[in-house]
Design a protein around this motif. Structure first.
Motif, mmCIF file in Angstrom:
data_model
loop_
_atom_site.group_PDB
_atom_site.id
_atom_site.type_symbol
_atom_site.label_atom_id
_atom_site.label_comp_id
_atom_site.label_asym_id
_atom_site.label_seq_id
_atom_site.Cartn_x
_atom_site.Cartn_y
_atom_site.Cartn_z
ATOM 1 N N ALA A 1 91.048 92.758 64.386
ATOM 2 C CA ALA A 1 91.426 92.704 65.866
ATOM 3 C C ALA A 1 91.168 91.318 66.587
ATOM 4 N N ASP A 2 90.183 90.526 66.009
ATOM 5 C CA ASP A 2 89.995 89.305 66.548
ATOM 6 C C ASP A 2 90.991 88.501 66.114
ATOM 7 N N GLU A 3 91.224 88.533 64.398
ATOM 8 C CA GLU A 3 92.439 87.729 64.027
ATOM 9 C C GLU A 3 93.574 88.012 64.732
ATOM 10 N N ARG B 1 95.825 85.160 66.744
ATOM 11 C CA ARG B 1 97.182 84.801 66.301
ATOM 12 C C ARG B 1 98.070 85.128 67.696
ATOM 13 N N GLU B 2 97.642 85.868 68.413
ATOM 14 C CA GLU B 2 98.415 86.341 69.716
ATOM 15 C C GLU B 2 98.199 85.134 70.421
ATOM 16 N N ARG B 3 97.073 84.823 70.688
ATOM 17 C CA ARG B 3 96.592 83.341 71.690
ATOM 18 C C ARG B 3 97.466 82.227 71.278
ATOM 19 N N GLU B 4 97.362 82.183 69.585
ATOM 20 C CA GLU B 4 98.076 80.766 69.324
ATOM 21 C C GLU B 4 99.642 81.050 69.666
ATOM 22 N N LYS B 5 100.344 82.214 69.471
ATOM 23 C CA LYS B 5 101.620 82.307 69.711
ATOM 24 C C LYS B 5 102.075 82.060 71.317
ATOM 25 N N GLU B 6 101.080 82.411 72.035
ATOM 26 C CA GLU B 6 101.095 82.184 73.436
ATOM 27 C C GLU B 6 101.026 80.720 73.749
ATOM 28 N N LYS B 7 100.217 80.130 73.068
ATOM 29 C CA LYS B 7 100.100 78.739 73.136
ATOM 30 C C LYS B 7 101.130 77.899 72.813
#
Length: 128
Positions: A11-13, A17-23
């Motif tokens: 879940a953390d991973e 990845r979601e935050r990286e995609k958002e950034k």
């Protein structure tokens, strides 16, 4: 416990990845905005450059026209001076002609008087 930790790790991973995609998405949007602004700035800069070039050309043409007017004024002044000198010369020549005519007329009159006096004198000698 391992399954809970493993699930939490997954879940953390996924969140990471979601935050990286958002950034990455934000970075891409920001880059597009900057690129658009850069295009607008380049376009505006080119417009200003063209306007400045037109102003320089107009000023150069204005200076050339002013220079031509100055030279035309100088030529006109020279022509006026030449015409004045020619008129002065014409008037001087006319004065000389008049003086010569007066002198000739006076001389002719004097000669006639002298001739008449001589004739009278001779007539007096012949008569007397």
């Amino acid at each position: 416990l391992d399954s809970h930790t493993g699930g939490r790790h997954a879940a953390d991973e996924s969140e990471r990845r979601e935050r990286e995609k958002e950034k990455e998405k934000e970075w891409h949007e920001m880059t597009e905005r900057w690129s658009g602004m850069r295009g607008q700035l380049d376009s505006h800069t080119e417009h200003v450059r063209q306007q400045a070039l037109l102003m320089v050309q107009a000023e150069t043409e204005r200076q050339h026209a002013e220079e031509k007017r100055w030279h035309a004024g100088q030529a006109l002044a020279a022509a006026v001076m030449e015409a004045a000198r020619a008129e002065d010369s014409r008037q001087y020549a006319e004065t000389l002609r008049e003086q010569a005519h007066v002198a000739r007329t006076s001389q002719h009159h004097t000669l006639r008087l002298d001739f008449a006096a001589l004739r009278d004198e001779q007539d007096g000698m012949l008569d007397g």
